[in-house]
Design an enzyme around this catalytic site. Structure first.
Site, PDB file in Angstrom:
ATOM      1  N   GLY A   1       0.809  -1.339  -0.007  1.00  0.00           N
ATOM      2  CA  GLY A   1      -0.025  -0.065   0.196  1.00  0.00           C
ATOM      3  C   GLY A   1       0.902   1.305  -0.010  1.00  0.00           C
ATOM      4  O   GLY A   1       0.362   2.492   0.342  1.00  0.00           O
TER       5      GLY A   1
ATOM      6  N   ASP B   1      -7.840  -1.098 -16.095  1.00  0.00           N
ATOM      7  CA  ASP B   1      -7.917  -0.232 -14.805  1.00  0.00           C
ATOM      8  C   ASP B   1      -7.148   1.016 -14.785  1.00  0.00           C
ATOM      9  O   ASP B   1      -7.248   1.731 -13.796  1.00  0.00           O
ATOM     10  CB  ASP B   1      -7.109  -0.913 -13.538  1.00  0.00           C
ATOM     11  CG  ASP B   1      -5.831  -1.940 -14.200  1.00  0.00           C
ATOM     12  OD1 ASP B   1      -5.765  -2.302 -15.175  1.00  0.00           O
ATOM     13  OD2 ASP B   1      -5.018  -1.587 -13.181  1.00  0.00           O
TER      14      ASP B   1
END
Ligand code: AMP
Ligand code: MG
Length: 541
Positions: free
Chosen positions: A149, A283
């Site tokens: 992340g 995406d």
């Protein structure tokens, strides 16, 4: 911004106004814990940014701050650092990560989602604009899969500088408000060769009306979740395409048509400035037609349509410069499939999709006429002229940016029957990496094309000055050459951010002469030709 608007600037966090339509109106993941999972029937999961220990502001974009009505003092305050490093969440924000899927390198990849991006909320400015603020690299989310992340400094510098450079070039793009150091190290295996190293972590605050991707709709279609698909599309139309009217079957077609048109325009811009995105997975395609997700992108230096900076794409060159418009068409076909359950008319969708290709061609021809300084594209002469140009640019290593910029210096009043090949090509010599190659047959071919071009200009009738002025508006003098970003990164890693600021200032005016910065308008230096990060990049960021 006009002077009387300065009193509308936000001086403090309490003055920021959020109106979180996305989280308020769309279905949320009921699970509140932050762990990796598949999320069904929801557009997003609420998740808090992970606090960091020693955030530090490296740069912010005054132009974006102005758009958001943030005062200079606020952007230089500690509160700003706290908010845009993820350490301070304001009460009216509603942090969340969105769920999306996508086709990666041609294959359906299932759920992806914001693995390291957290939307803080929709800022509503005093002039009524709505902007989603998003932190990239602010910690793990339910969509982080096997990753952490986080984002490293090198990729964050690249995103910050390039999105702003693109904006000033006139290319539709997401923006970057700020670039922060997180103060924490991040482990990365940059070349996927088993040599992971600690790198400085960083956080960019990205800004766009919305970050909705082709894959945001695809995920629901792939899961046969037509209800959520429709909710998301209706929300998108109402908030980002209100001029299309109330959502219904016909409106969905109009919407798809607009996405096709915007994507065509985006591709024309990329081809105009020599930008290679590097990872055109569905995406990474914005439904707003914005350049989105700056990863292993690159700028074409020597003109080679087959070039890609992305080492992951080394074998196939799926996302190389020349294929980008076709790939965008392929991606639009996947988007058409995704909304088919709502439109239920394959033929109508196909017809709209076909217009993508025809309108791309038309827009491209007109853009190329602009690059060449012609008043308009004339098929009888210019199809052939552009074909010839394509060949001429590939005869020997030719710097694309310099070639077009210098082309404006050609003298339209010359007597082409008497001028020698050498004299003719003189204004362009700086664009050639191997000047010694420009002789014999190559010289003949290039000057053959230049003669055809000058004749066309003479027929067109613009003066040298008129032509130069209009060419300089579409052919930038300065782009973020791959090595330039790397030099700024190397210095930033060593704690010196001055080159980031310098490049930011330079790239705010890419079409201006800026004589003091001439060195940035030169060919790529020889040392950068095959150096990793200057010509080849991995997805690891
Ligand atoms: P990208 O290739 O950067 O467009 O990313 C593809 C997918 O991987 C997206 O779902 C990203 O959110 C996710 N991703 C990329 N890097 C990370 C990371 N460091 N941590 C978590 N997810 C990531
Ligand atoms: Mg992405």
């Amino acid at each position: 911004m006009r002077r009387n608007e300065t009193d509308l600037l936000c001086q403090a966090a309490e003055e920021l106004c959020f109106d979180n339509t996305f989280t308020r109106q769309l279905p949320a993941d009921p699970e509140a814990q932050n762990f990796r999972r598949q999320v069904f029937g929801s557009c997003y999961s609420r998740v808090q940014p992970t606090p960091v220990t020693a955030p530090k502001l490296i740069a912010y974009a005054p132009e974006v701050a102005q758009r958001l009505h943030l005062s200079e003092a606020f952007c230089q305050s500690e509160t700003f650092v706290d908010i845009f490093s993820g350490n301070k969440v304001l009460p009216d924000m509603d942090p969340h990560a969105t769920c999306y899927g996508g086709h990666q390198f041609g294959s359906w990849a299932g759920q992806l989602g914001d693995g390291r991006a957290i939307n803080l909320g929709e800022l509503r400015t005093a002039s009524g604009e709505r902007w989603m603020l998003q932190l990239k690299g602010a910690g793990a989310t339910p969509y982080s899969r096997g990753a952490d992340g986080l984002a490293v400094l090198r990729s964050s510098v690249r995103e910050f500088l390039c999105s702003e450079a693109m904006f000033h070039l006139g290319v539709p793009t997401t923006r970057a408000l700020s670039l922060m150091l997180s103060g924490e190290p991040v482990l990365r295996d940059m070349f996927y060769d088993g040599h992971a190293e600690l790198e400085p972590g960083a956080i960019v605050c990205r800004v766009a009306p919305s970050f909705t991707r082709f894959g945001s709709l695809q995920i629901f279609s792939a899961r046969n979740d037509v209800k959520t698909l429709q909710q998301l599309l209706d929300h998108t139309i109402r908030h980002d395409f209100p001029h299309l009217g109330e959502p219904d079957g016909a409106c969905y077609l109009r919407w798809f048509n607009e996405v096709c048109q915007r994507t065509a325009e985006l591709m024309v811009h990329w081809m105009r400035v020599g930008f290679v995105h590097g990872v055109m997975n569905t995406d990474n395609m914005s439904v707003l037609g914005l350049t989105l997700d700056y990863g292993p992108y690159g700028w074409l230096e020597d003109y080679d349509p087959d070039w890609t900076p992305n080492t992951t794409d080394r074998e196939l060159h799926r996302y190389c410069f020349g294929k980008q418009p076709r790939i965008a068409g392929w991606n639009l076909a996947r988007l058409a499939e995704a909304i088919l359950p709502l439109v239920d008319d394959t033929q109508a969708l196909q017809e709209v999709l076909d217009t993508y290709f025809s309108s791309y061609k038309e827009k491209w021809q007109s853009m190329m006429a602009d690059k060449l300084g012609l008043t308009s594209f004339q098929a009888e002469t210019d199809v052939d002229l552009l074909d010839g140009l394509q060949q001429v640019l590939m005869l020997t290593e030719t710097d694309m940016t310099l070639f077009y910029r210098k082309l404006a210096d050609l003298d339209v009043d010359m007597e082409i029957s008497t001028v020698s090949d050498k004299e003719l090509i003189q204004p362009l010599m700086e664009a050639y990496y191997q000047a010694g190659d420009v002789r014999g047959l190559i010289l003949q071919q290039i000057s053959g094309w230049l003669r055809q071009y000058v004749q066309r200009l003479q027929q067109d009738g613009r003066s040298n000055t008129q032509r130069r002025v209009s060419m300089h508006r579409v052919n930038p003098k300065y782009v973020l050459r791959n090595y330039m970003a790397q030099v700024a990164i190397d210095q930033a890693v060593a704690g010196d951010y001055s080159e980031i600021h310098q490049l930011y200032a330079l790239l705010e005016h890419p079409y201006d002469e800026q004589a003091a910065f001439d060195r940035y308008a030169a060919k790529r230096p020889e040392w950068a030709k095959n150096r990793a990060s200057c010509s080849m990049l991995s997805c690891s960021s």
